[in-house]
Design an enzyme around this catalytic site. Structure first.
Site, short mmCIF file in Angstrom:
data_model
loop_
_atom_site.label_atom_id
_atom_site.label_comp_id
_atom_site.label_asym_id
_atom_site.label_seq_id
_atom_site.Cartn_x
_atom_site.Cartn_y
_atom_site.Cartn_z
N LYS A 23 -8.30 -15.03 -2.47
CA LYS A 23 -6.97 -14.27 -3.21
C LYS A 23 -6.62 -14.99 -4.46
O LYS A 23 -7.71 -15.09 -5.28
CB LYS A 23 -5.89 -14.18 -2.23
CG LYS A 23 -6.34 -13.74 -0.94
CD LYS A 23 -5.02 -13.30 0.03
CE LYS A 23 -5.46 -12.69 1.15
NZ LYS A 23 -4.17 -12.10 2.20
N GLU B 77 -8.23 -4.68 8.87
CA GLU B 77 -7.31 -5.54 8.66
C GLU B 77 -6.00 -5.04 8.69
O GLU B 77 -5.25 -4.36 7.60
CB GLU B 77 -7.34 -6.15 7.06
CG GLU B 77 -8.50 -6.90 7.08
CD GLU B 77 -8.34 -8.04 5.92
OE1 GLU B 77 -8.74 -9.12 5.94
OE2 GLU B 77 -7.97 -7.34 4.62
N ASN C 188 -11.59 -15.07 1.93
CA ASN C 188 -10.89 -14.52 0.69
C ASN C 188 -9.81 -15.30 0.12
O ASN C 188 -8.70 -15.49 0.61
CB ASN C 188 -10.27 -13.17 1.24
CG ASN C 188 -9.54 -12.21 0.19
OD1 ASN C 188 -9.67 -12.50 -0.81
ND2 ASN C 188 -8.80 -11.33 0.63
N GLY D 63 -1.66 -12.46 6.63
CA GLY D 63 -0.54 -13.74 6.14
C GLY D 63 0.61 -13.74 6.84
O GLY D 63 1.57 -14.52 6.46
N GLU E 282 -3.71 -5.56 -0.13
CA GLU E 282 -2.80 -6.13 -0.92
C GLU E 282 -3.20 -4.94 -2.59
O GLU E 282 -2.44 -4.85 -3.30
CB GLU E 282 -2.92 -7.54 -1.66
CG GLU E 282 -2.43 -8.20 -0.40
CD GLU E 282 -3.12 -9.59 0.04
OE1 GLU E 282 -3.73 -10.04 -0.52
OE2 GLU E 282 -2.64 -10.10 1.09
N HIS F 137 -8.67 -3.81 -0.69
CA HIS F 137 -7.74 -4.62 0.24
C HIS F 137 -6.39 -4.12 0.25
O HIS F 137 -6.02 -3.65 -0.61
CB HIS F 137 -8.00 -6.09 -0.33
CG HIS F 137 -7.23 -7.21 0.56
ND1 HIS F 137 -5.85 -7.21 0.59
CD2 HIS F 137 -7.60 -8.02 1.55
CE1 HIS F 137 -5.68 -8.13 1.30
NE2 HIS F 137 -6.56 -8.58 1.82
N SER G 192 -4.67 -13.16 9.78
CA SER G 192 -4.20 -14.50 10.23
C SER G 192 -5.18 -15.20 11.25
O SER G 192 -4.89 -15.55 12.36
CB SER G 192 -3.04 -14.18 10.84
OG SER G 192 -1.85 -13.96 10.07
P1 PGA Z 1 -4.94 -13.76 6.03
O1 PGA Z 1 -5.65 -12.81 5.05
O2 PGA Z 1 -6.11 -14.61 6.74
O3 PGA Z 1 -4.27 -14.82 5.27
O4 PGA Z 1 -4.06 -13.18 6.97
C1 PGA Z 1 -6.75 -12.01 5.41
C2 PGA Z 1 -6.99 -11.05 4.27
O5 PGA Z 1 -6.17 -10.58 3.55
O6 PGA Z 1 -8.07 -10.61 3.97
#
Ligand code: PGA
Length: 261
Positions: free
Chosen positions: A12, A170, A10, A176, A98, A96, A216
């Site tokens: 982003k 998640e 992903n 993150g 976010e 997601h 992460s």
């Molecule tokens: P991350 O993001 O691996 O940077 O924690 C995962 C995601 O949001 O899909």
């Protein structure tokens, strides 16, 4: 178990077209011997066509990170399922955290998007997960089960095969942050999601649906998580931005990798 593991990048809001092209060029030879694992790249709309082109003759699946559930019309700034199919992408991330938290997507919007993706023949990766506060308050399962249930108010579990939808657990506090769920916590949540899918769509449906872990993930912490019975791979943000580290994750997820690649 017959489920094929999946490792999904992903990106982003990262990468220009040129960077996307270079990434795929670097990635492909590094994962050429990874067998039995599905690989997907979720790119921003602006570089999605480039990812489609660069992966065309390969098993790598190109996907979008979002879309709107209506097919066309007065929805300034939005992109529809037919548009995503038009560029040749085959999958899309839905809900997601976010999108839910920063852009205010509700459970119902997420459910409509999941249903439209399925009916359009796009593979939705539906994200669910609790916040730190919810986990600390002991309401992880209340939150996650609610997010899963609402999807099936719009998606007819009886009318689709389990291969047509993917979930990603998640936990928001792990995204993150560098803080990963323990393998036990990931298995606990994902195993319960599978149990719930069994209640909703029946045992064989639940056995077919892939459920990824995200939050992460990086080379070095993923093996113990994806080794868990119900965890079918990963959705990776930060550690997917470098082709080398994503390749390591893909190779490690291949069933015959015997500990990485
Ligand atoms: P991350 O993001 O691996 O940077 O924690 C995962 C995601 O949001 O899909």
């Amino acid at each position: 178990m017959a489920r094929r593991p999946m490792m999904a990048a992903n990106w982003k809001m990262n990468k220009l077209i040129r960077e996307a092209e270079e990434y795929v060029k670097e990635l492909l030879p590094k994962i050429s011997s990874a067998e039995g694992v599905d690989v997907a790249i979720f790119a921003p709309f602006t570089s999605l066509l480039e990812v489609v082109r660069a992966t065309r003759e390969t098993p790598v699946l190109a996907g979008a990170q979002n879309f709107y559930y209506e097919d066309s019309g007065a929805f300034t700034g939005e992109v529809s399922a037919p548009m995503i199919e038009d560029v040749g992408a085959g999958a899309v991330i839905v809900g997601h955290s976010e999108r839910r938290e920063i852009f205010g997507e509700t459970d119902d919007v997420v459910a409509r998007k999941a249903a439209r993706a399925v009916s359009a023949g796009l593979l939705p990766i539906v994200c669910v997960g609790e916040t730190k506060e919810e986990r600390d308050a002991g309401s992880m399962w209340e939150k996650v089960s609610g997010q899963v249930r609402v999807v099936f108010e719009r998606v007819d579990a009886g009318g689709i095969r389990g291969e047509e939808i993917v979930f990603a657990y998640e936990p928001v506090w792990a995204i993150g942050t560098g803080e990963t769920a323990t393998p036990e916590d990931a298995q606990d949540a994902i195993g319960r999601i599978r149990g719930l899918l069994g209640e909703i769509g029946g045992e064989s449906f639940a056995e077919q649906v892939r459920i990824l872990y995200g939050g992460s993930i990086k080379p070095g912490n993923v093996d113990d998580i994806i080794a868990k019975e119900d965890v079918d791979g990963g959705l990776v943000g930060g550690a997917s931005l470098e082709a080398a580290s994503f390749a390591e994750l893909v190779n490690g997820a291949a069933p015959d990798s015997s500990g990485g690649g």
